[in-house]
Design an enzyme around this catalytic site. Structure first.
Site, PDB file in Angstrom:
ATOM      1  N   ASN A 138       0.878  -1.166   0.000  1.00  0.00           N
ATOM      2  CA  ASN A 138       0.000   0.000   0.000  1.00  0.00           C
ATOM      3  C   ASN A 138       0.919   1.221   0.000  1.00  0.00           C
ATOM      4  O   ASN A 138       1.476   1.580   1.032  1.00  0.00           O
ATOM      5  CB  ASN A 138      -0.884  -0.036   1.252  1.00  0.00           C
ATOM      6  CG  ASN A 138      -1.850   1.120   1.319  1.00  0.00           C
ATOM      7  OD1 ASN A 138      -1.829   2.016   0.471  1.00  0.00           O
ATOM      8  ND2 ASN A 138      -2.687   1.131   2.340  1.00  0.00           N
ATOM      9  N   ARG A 145      -2.689  -2.055  -3.334  1.00  0.00           N
ATOM     10  CA  ARG A 145      -3.858  -1.201  -3.168  1.00  0.00           C
ATOM     11  C   ARG A 145      -3.706  -0.057  -4.168  1.00  0.00           C
ATOM     12  O   ARG A 145      -2.715   0.675  -4.141  1.00  0.00           O
ATOM     13  CB  ARG A 145      -3.889  -0.647  -1.757  1.00  0.00           C
ATOM     14  CG  ARG A 145      -5.081   0.221  -1.526  1.00  0.00           C
ATOM     15  CD  ARG A 145      -5.128   0.665  -0.097  1.00  0.00           C
ATOM     16  NE  ARG A 145      -6.370   1.350   0.172  1.00  0.00           N
ATOM     17  CZ  ARG A 145      -6.713   1.766   1.361  1.00  0.00           C
ATOM     18  NH1 ARG A 145      -5.936   1.547   2.388  1.00  0.00           N
ATOM     19  NH2 ARG A 145      -7.850   2.399   1.545  1.00  0.00           N
ATOM     20  N   HIS A 169     -12.899   3.356   0.015  1.00  0.00           N
ATOM     21  CA  HIS A 169     -12.882   2.374   1.121  1.00  0.00           C
ATOM     22  C   HIS A 169     -13.505   1.049   0.687  1.00  0.00           C
ATOM     23  O   HIS A 169     -13.960   0.258   1.515  1.00  0.00           O
ATOM     24  CB  HIS A 169     -13.640   2.888   2.372  1.00  0.00           C
ATOM     25  CG  HIS A 169     -12.921   3.957   3.137  1.00  0.00           C
ATOM     26  ND1 HIS A 169     -13.571   5.032   3.703  1.00  0.00           N
ATOM     27  CD2 HIS A 169     -11.607   4.119   3.413  1.00  0.00           C
ATOM     28  CE1 HIS A 169     -12.677   5.812   4.302  1.00  0.00           C
ATOM     29  NE2 HIS A 169     -11.481   5.277   4.130  1.00  0.00           N
ATOM     30  N   ARG A 220     -10.117  16.014   6.976  1.00  0.00           N
ATOM     31  CA  ARG A 220     -10.880  16.357   5.762  1.00  0.00           C
ATOM     32  C   ARG A 220     -12.278  16.846   6.136  1.00  0.00           C
ATOM     33  O   ARG A 220     -12.881  16.349   7.085  1.00  0.00           O
ATOM     34  CB  ARG A 220     -10.997  15.128   4.847  1.00  0.00           C
ATOM     35  CG  ARG A 220      -9.701  14.782   4.160  1.00  0.00           C
ATOM     36  CD  ARG A 220      -9.840  13.507   3.342  1.00  0.00           C
ATOM     37  NE  ARG A 220      -9.043  12.434   3.897  1.00  0.00           N
ATOM     38  CZ  ARG A 220      -9.158  11.159   3.582  1.00  0.00           C
ATOM     39  NH1 ARG A 220     -10.061  10.771   2.702  1.00  0.00           N
ATOM     40  NH2 ARG A 220      -8.387  10.251   4.127  1.00  0.00           N
ATOM     41  N   GLU A 243      -8.069  -4.507   5.105  1.00  0.00           N
ATOM     42  CA  GLU A 243      -7.954  -4.288   3.656  1.00  0.00           C
ATOM     43  C   GLU A 243      -6.796  -5.095   3.061  1.00  0.00           C
ATOM     44  O   GLU A 243      -6.891  -5.597   1.942  1.00  0.00           O
ATOM     45  CB  GLU A 243      -7.759  -2.791   3.388  1.00  0.00           C
ATOM     46  CG  GLU A 243      -9.040  -2.005   3.626  1.00  0.00           C
ATOM     47  CD  GLU A 243      -8.809  -0.610   4.180  1.00  0.00           C
ATOM     48  OE1 GLU A 243      -8.126  -0.501   5.239  1.00  0.00           O
ATOM     49  OE2 GLU A 243      -9.297   0.356   3.593  1.00  0.00           O
TER      50      GLU A 243
END
Ligand code: ADP
Length: 393
Positions: free
Chosen positions: A9, A92, A180, A240, A378
């Protein structure tokens, strides 16, 4: 000896990795993991065994960027493998655009298509693709699989996929992609084993980490998500903003003296929990703080989650299950409690004792909605995809 699956990732300043071994029944078992953080600034490499034992630690000179990071990782990996082979590498990749509805074995054609998507995710996609190129050099001939944060959402109905802009923008790719996806896919898959009665029902998953979003899943498929064209929409996050009136952005650009870059910095790095509280982007700090602004930031966060859960329940025409996952979802009893307290009218009732001990099921027997706390993974989802694609190739 069985081959290993390497999961990568790659972000703008970090490179995270996990090494899995196929357990003989096609399932990946974690063998080691770690990361290089502070790439370009103060790089630090750490590798750990699944029980947390440190396998390697190294601070090294900044300079050389991602290329140097990959070289340090490969050097360590060569010793750690001790003759074993990496059989497949899963990456990813943040954006699969509108065409990639599932993971793909990377070849020249796929790479070209992924490069064409860089304008859709300029902050992340280039790093993801550079890691694929670096792995191709370090492990020539080893299959690489790209797994997308967007793919799980590619079957959204049109109304959940579009903005109300003139049609040509949709055709140009200005759509609600949702992100996601690997986390949601993992949860949907886990539900098949742990809660099959929910797996075929209407489930809302709240992925609440530094990045936060929620997803409506019916029969194991995503039908809507709070994130849109970028991972900025929907819920407020660590730094964010989440959903914001686009008119406010026009105002900041035209009358507020903001450049596009400054606006990007404001929305991605200075807003959310950090901007509201002025204390921290980290929920643990906010929960420990005595500042009224920290308390208000938690108020806003939980209020927006309730709004989105209710909106997604409307998209699903009802709700059978609510799942909390990721750092805050898994560990903050306060946030779960505050979200659920306001959703009694949807049939949600939680048992505070179970909630405080982070039990797998925290709803009461009388709750018509089963409320669960589930860890997401993940990396494991990527390893599962990588093994499956290699087996098919
Ligand atoms: P990322 O999106 O970077 O993967 P994580 O899923 O690790 O993030 O979630 C990070 C968030 O989880 C942080 O806001 C952190 O404060 C929060 N968190 C982790 N543990 C706890 C805890 N025990 N209580 C409250 N919040 C927690």
């Amino acid at each position: 000896m069985r081959d290993l699956v390497l999961v990568i990732n790659a972000g703008s300043s970090s490179l995270k990795f996990s090494l899995f071994q196929e357990d003989g029944a096609g399932a990946p078992e974690l063998m080691a993991g770690g990361q290089i953080e502070g790439i370009g600034l103060k790089p630090r490499f750490v590798a750990k065994a699944p029980d947390g034992t440190v396998l390697a630690e190294l601070d090294y000179e900044a300079g050389g960027g991602h290329r140097a990071a990959m070289q340090h990782f490969v050097d360590w990996l060569g010793g750690w493998l001790d003759g074993r082979q990496v059989g497949v590498v899963g990456h990813r990749v943040v954006h699969g655009g509108s065409d990639f509805t599932e993971p793909v074995l990377v070849d020249g054609k796929a790479m070209e298509a992924l490069e064409a998507l860089i304008p859709l995710a300029p902050l992340h996609q280039p790093h993801n693709l550079k890691a694929i190129e670096a792995v191709a050099l370090a492990f020539p001939g080893v299959a690489q699989v790209a797994c997308f944060d967007t793919a799980f959402h590619r079957h959204h109905p049109w109304v959940a996929d579009t903005f109300a802009l003139p049609r040509e923008f949709y055709d140009q790719g200005v759509r609600r992609y949702g992100f996601h996806g690997l986390s949601y896919e993992y949860i949907a898959r886990e539900l098949r084993g742990t809660a099959p009665h929910l797996a075929d029902g209407r489930v809302i998953v709240a992925h609440l980490g530094n990045g936060a979003s929620a997803c409506a899943i019916r029969h194991g498929r995503s039908i809507d998500s709070t994130m849109g064209f970028t991972a900025l929409d929907g819920l407020p996050m660590g730094t964010r903003s989440g959903q914001i009136d686009p008119g406010a952005l026009l105002h900041l650009l035209t009358d507020g003296g903001f450049s596009a870059d400054q606006l990007g910095d404001l929305l991605y790095k200075q807003s959310g929990l950090l901007g509201l509280s002025g204390v921290s982007s980290d929920m643990r700090d906010l929960e420990a703080s005595t500042s009224p602004l920290a308390a208000e930031a938690i108020d806003y966060f939980t209020y927006r989650i309730r709004r989105e859960v209710a909106g997604l329940a409307a998209a699903l025409e009802g709700i059978d299950g609510l799942v909390f996952t990721a750092g805050i979802g898994e560990h903050s009893a306060t946030v779960r409690s505050r979200v659920c307290q306001g959703l009694g009218w949807l049939g949600i009732a939680i048992d505070e004792t179970s909630n405080q001990r982070h039990a797998a099921v925290i709803s009461t027997g009388a709750s018509t909605v089963e409320v669960r706390v589930m860890p997401t993974n993940e990396e494991r989802m990527i390893a599962i995809h990588a093994l499956a694609l290699r087996a098919r190739s």
